[in-house]
Structures are given as structure tokens and as C-alpha cells.
Motif scaffolding. Sequence first.
Motif, short mmCIF file in Angstrom:
data_model
loop_
_atom_site.label_atom_id
_atom_site.label_comp_id
_atom_site.label_asym_id
_atom_site.label_seq_id
_atom_site.Cartn_x
_atom_site.Cartn_y
_atom_site.Cartn_z
N ALA A 82 0.92 -0.73 0.19
CA ALA A 82 -0.51 -0.33 0.29
C ALA A 82 0.57 1.42 -0.33
CB ALA A 82 -0.85 -0.03 1.49
N ARG A 83 1.99 1.36 0.92
CA ARG A 83 2.70 2.55 0.49
C ARG A 83 3.20 2.81 -0.69
NH1 ARG A 83 8.01 2.14 0.72
NH2 ARG A 83 8.10 0.63 1.65
N LEU A 84 3.67 1.49 -0.74
CA LEU A 84 5.04 1.70 -2.16
C LEU A 84 3.77 2.30 -3.43
CD1 LEU A 84 7.22 -0.54 -2.77
CD2 LEU A 84 6.02 -0.71 -4.85
N VAL A 85 2.40 1.75 -3.68
CA VAL A 85 1.48 1.82 -5.18
C VAL A 85 1.30 3.55 -4.72
CG1 VAL A 85 -0.76 1.36 -5.88
CG2 VAL A 85 0.69 -0.43 -5.32
N ALA A 86 0.98 3.72 -3.65
CA ALA A 86 0.61 5.17 -2.98
C ALA A 86 2.06 6.01 -3.72
CB ALA A 86 0.33 5.38 -1.73
N ALA A 87 3.32 5.80 -3.48
CA ALA A 87 3.85 6.61 -3.83
C ALA A 87 4.55 6.63 -4.73
CB ALA A 87 5.20 6.13 -2.40
N HIS A 88 3.99 5.74 -6.10
CA HIS A 88 4.59 5.07 -7.54
C HIS A 88 3.25 4.98 -8.62
CE1 HIS A 88 8.38 4.99 -7.19
NE2 HIS A 88 8.03 4.04 -5.33
N GLU A 89 2.00 5.35 -7.53
CA GLU A 89 0.71 5.63 -8.63
C GLU A 89 1.04 5.51 -9.42
OE1 GLU A 89 -3.46 7.00 -9.83
OE2 GLU A 89 -1.94 8.72 -8.30
N ARG A 90 1.74 6.99 -10.27
CA ARG A 90 1.27 7.78 -11.60
C ARG A 90 1.99 6.68 -12.32
NH1 ARG A 90 -0.54 12.75 -11.17
NH2 ARG A 90 -0.51 13.02 -9.04
N GLU A 91 3.12 5.65 -12.19
CA GLU A 91 4.23 5.25 -13.23
C GLU A 91 3.68 3.87 -13.63
OE1 GLU A 91 7.60 4.43 -10.85
OE2 GLU A 91 6.79 6.54 -9.23
N PHE A 92 2.01 3.78 -13.35
CA PHE A 92 1.48 2.29 -13.31
C PHE A 92 0.16 2.61 -14.14
CE2 PHE A 92 4.37 1.41 -10.65
CZ PHE A 92 5.82 0.44 -10.67
N LYS A 93 -0.20 1.90 -15.35
CA LYS A 93 -1.65 1.69 -15.73
C LYS A 93 -2.16 0.62 -14.77
CE LYS A 93 -3.85 -0.23 -19.89
NZ LYS A 93 -3.77 -1.17 -19.50
N LYS A 94 -3.64 1.45 -14.64
CA LYS A 94 -4.39 0.64 -13.50
C LYS A 94 -4.97 -0.62 -14.44
CE LYS A 94 -3.51 4.06 -11.68
NZ LYS A 94 -2.50 4.67 -11.63
N PRO A 95 -5.90 -1.95 -13.66
CA PRO A 95 -5.31 -2.41 -11.89
C PRO A 95 -3.89 -2.83 -12.79
CG PRO A 95 -6.86 -3.68 -13.67
CD PRO A 95 -6.72 -2.70 -14.46
N LEU A 96 -3.13 -2.83 -11.15
CA LEU A 96 -1.86 -3.37 -11.02
C LEU A 96 -2.54 -5.03 -10.52
CD1 LEU A 96 -0.02 -0.64 -8.38
CD2 LEU A 96 0.22 -0.90 -11.36
N LYS A 97 -1.78 -5.69 -10.99
CA LYS A 97 -1.88 -7.36 -10.95
C LYS A 97 -0.30 -7.46 -10.30
CE LYS A 97 -3.44 -8.60 -14.63
NZ LYS A 97 -4.65 -10.02 -15.22
N TRP A 98 0.28 -7.03 -9.35
CA TRP A 98 1.42 -7.56 -8.46
C TRP A 98 1.31 -9.56 -7.80
CZ3 TRP A 98 4.05 -2.27 -7.45
CH2 TRP A 98 4.16 -1.26 -9.24
N PHE A 99 2.54 -9.52 -7.76
CA PHE A 99 2.74 -10.92 -6.91
C PHE A 99 4.12 -10.96 -6.66
CE2 PHE A 99 5.72 -13.90 -8.51
CZ PHE A 99 6.01 -13.72 -10.57
N SER A 100 3.99 -11.47 -5.41
CA SER A 100 5.59 -11.16 -4.87
C SER A 100 5.89 -12.61 -3.75
CB SER A 100 5.75 -10.10 -3.51
OG SER A 100 7.20 -10.23 -3.47
#
Length: 416
Positions: A82-100
Amino acid sequence: MQSLPGFRDFLPDDCAVRNYIFARWREVARRYGFVEWDGPILEPTDLYKKKSGAEIVDQLFNFIDKGERAVAMRPELTPSLARLVAAHEREFKKPLKWFSIGQFFRYEKQQRGRLREHFQLNCDIIGEKDLAADIELVALCIDILRLFGFTEKDFVVRISDRDFWTDFLREKDVPTNRWDELLQAIDKSGREPREKTAQKLGELSDPIFSILKSGGKSRKLEQLVDGLRERGLADYIAIDVGIVRGLAYYTGIVFEVFDRAGKFRAIAGGGRYDNLIAQLSDEAVSMPALGFAMGDVVLGELMNETPHAREKLEHAIANERKMDIYVVIAKEQRRADALAQIQQFRDRGYRVDYPLTGEKVGKQFQTAEQLGARVAVLFGDEWPQVKVKTMASREELLIDNHELQSHIGRVLSRSS
Ligand code: HAM
């Protein structure tokens, strides 16, 4: 010296199991179009306070670092995301589908299925409020377990909707500052004696127990079931409003995965957390989000106890370990010639092993057998020819040394 309680050593067999799990996690996440990311192991303790809920804060591995910062080893990934997405929100096309895939630390009492470190696969979808995303996520979770060989007879995804309960609490005029505590009590109701839960629920205990008994219903849950039925996955799920989830940030659909026999703790869990990104960014960025995490510990236990899943695991590990070529050095004078060929084999990507020091030929063939080598190549009296033995058929052939590379290329491509 012993390792700390709740921390594991990973001997080669354990690493093989771990790699097997990670490979399948990664494979299915990629099939669903998720991309990989990671966050730091150490975060400010504040990130988890309030946001994750009391249970996790009690379990933090935290300390003050040499710069006087209050820090914690990550107990989960969602707040970092949540922290990281809020900081880099503009850099990615939504929706983000991320795994880790990473390791997490919780100061828990060690028990079956719960340790102080474990690995999780996290899959999250950010920026999509439609129920289609919830369906996709549950389907992904089911498909991961299917790839391990589990069937609908082995596990079940228990799905609920937190809105169902918050609507109920609102209807009963319960002040919002009591909601968390009541939701936690409902979450624990399956694992605690009824009297203890009743005490926590107070005057609401009768209506809540009656809902838990009869099962709840909602339009959203019905649509979710329909969506999974369309994919042929209905047999893997059950609606169970007793699932509330221990973490504080969930807002809508929540789910947990259990073995059918009910022997183990949860294999995976997750849900919607539409407010967390806004909360962590002081309302600067607001985005709907949902995700789940699957742990390696219960998954490993369940694989061990489920014969068809264990067979799959053992077969895959045996295959993964196999060497392609074992080089038998029957005459020490030929060692340099053998090593020249070994170097070339390895450059071409083959897995090759050989004895580092002189050894009896019989013993070397035994090693070739144990390593599952597909061919053995013997350097000895036949020089400048070498003997190539196909291990499965026991067939032996004399080949000129300068033709060895092309011959082995043909043999191995035939048997692979
Ligand atoms: P969680 O339910 O706390 O959810 O953990 C997810 C899974 O991690 C559990 O179902 C379990 O398999 C494993 N797990 C948790 N704690 C331990 C432990 N002490 N030892 C072994 N395994 C454990 C979360 O962590 C959420 N952040 C998931 C999520 C992702 N929600 C949204 N996105």
C-alpha cells in the motif's frame, strides 16, 4: 549452537521442496498476468501499528536500530504494498496485478503450521473495484493449489463478505469503535469455546450465533459464486460468514483456504482492503485493492499428507536433481582430456559431474547411477576413443573423442 525456536534450517531436500513451491507459485501467477515485485524486509514499526490490527502488532519482531529508529521485520506484505503503490501510483497503468514471494516474521507461539518465519506468495490487484477482480483472485488461488495436484476433495476456499457484518452492526446501531473487536470475536468463534465468544459479543451473541449457524446470504456473494461456477470452480468454494479474517484493514469480500479434513491451519487468506492505501497515504491516493497470501508451511504439511500431491512433488524433485552426464575417469593420464570435454559440456548448458580425485571405476559408475545421470562417458584405455554408456538401456558405444560433443548432443536430445 541451535537455531532459534520457530526458525528453520533448509537442508538440500528442504530447499528442493521450497524451490518446487516457489516455481509453481510463480508459474500460475504469471499465467494470470501478474508481474513480480518485492519490498524491504525491514520497515518502520509504525507501518504495522493500527493498520494491521492488534494480533499482528503483538507478534512483531521489532527493535530499535542503531539510528534510534523503531523498526520491525515484515510480518506481512500488504502495508508495504500500500505504501509503495501510493508513492508510485502514477507510474503504472491500472489495474496493477502484482505478485511477490518472500519471507515473513511473526513472533508467534510455535505450533503445527505456525512458525516464526515463513514464506508467502502474495498476489494483489490494485485499482479495480469490480467484483470481477475478486472472482479472478479466488480463481488464481484455486488454480495454484490445483497445480500442486490438490483437488476439490483436498481443500476448500471459504468465502465471506465483511460488508455483510458491518451492515448488520450498523443495523443494530453498534458504535463503529466496537466493530473491530466484534469482528475479531466472530473471526475467532470457530476456534474458541462458545462461552468465551459469547462473552465478547455481549448482547449481540444470540443473533450472531444464529447467523453463524444458519449461514448468511448476500447478493454480492451469490454473484461471486456464479462467477466461479462459470469457470467450473464452484466445487472448490463454500460461503461461510464465520470467516472475517484477523487483519484489521479488510473491507469487503474475504476468504481463507483450508484442507477439507479440517486438520490444519489456513493455507491461504486474503480479501479486499479498499481503504488501506488512502489511510497510509493520509488520503493523498485512494485506490481499491484486494489480494491474498499463501504460506509455505501449511502447504508443505498438506502435500506431505496427500499422496497424489506428494507423488507429484517427489517426481518433480527427482527429475530436477538429475545430472545429464557423469564423466568416469578410469585412467588418471586422461583427466586433462576429460576436463577439456567437461568444460565444453557445461558451456553448452549440460549438468555434468565427475570425481575430483582418483576413484575406482565401479564406484564412479555407482555415483553416476545415484546422480541419475542419463549418460556416463568413460576416459581410459580406449583413448583416443571414449566409451559412452546410456544409463537407462546400459548400451555402450565407442566414440572418437573429437566427435564426443556432437554425439552426446544427439543422445541427450533423443532421451529428453
Ligand atoms: P495472513 O492470513 O496473516 O494474511 O497470512 C496468509 C497466510 O500466510 C496464512 O494463511 C498462512 O498460510 C501463512 N502464515 C501466516 N502466519 C504464519 C506463520 N506464523 N507461520 C506459517 N505460516 C503463516 C496476510 O498476511 C495478508 N497480508 C494477506 C493479504 C495479501 N491480504 C491482502 N493481500
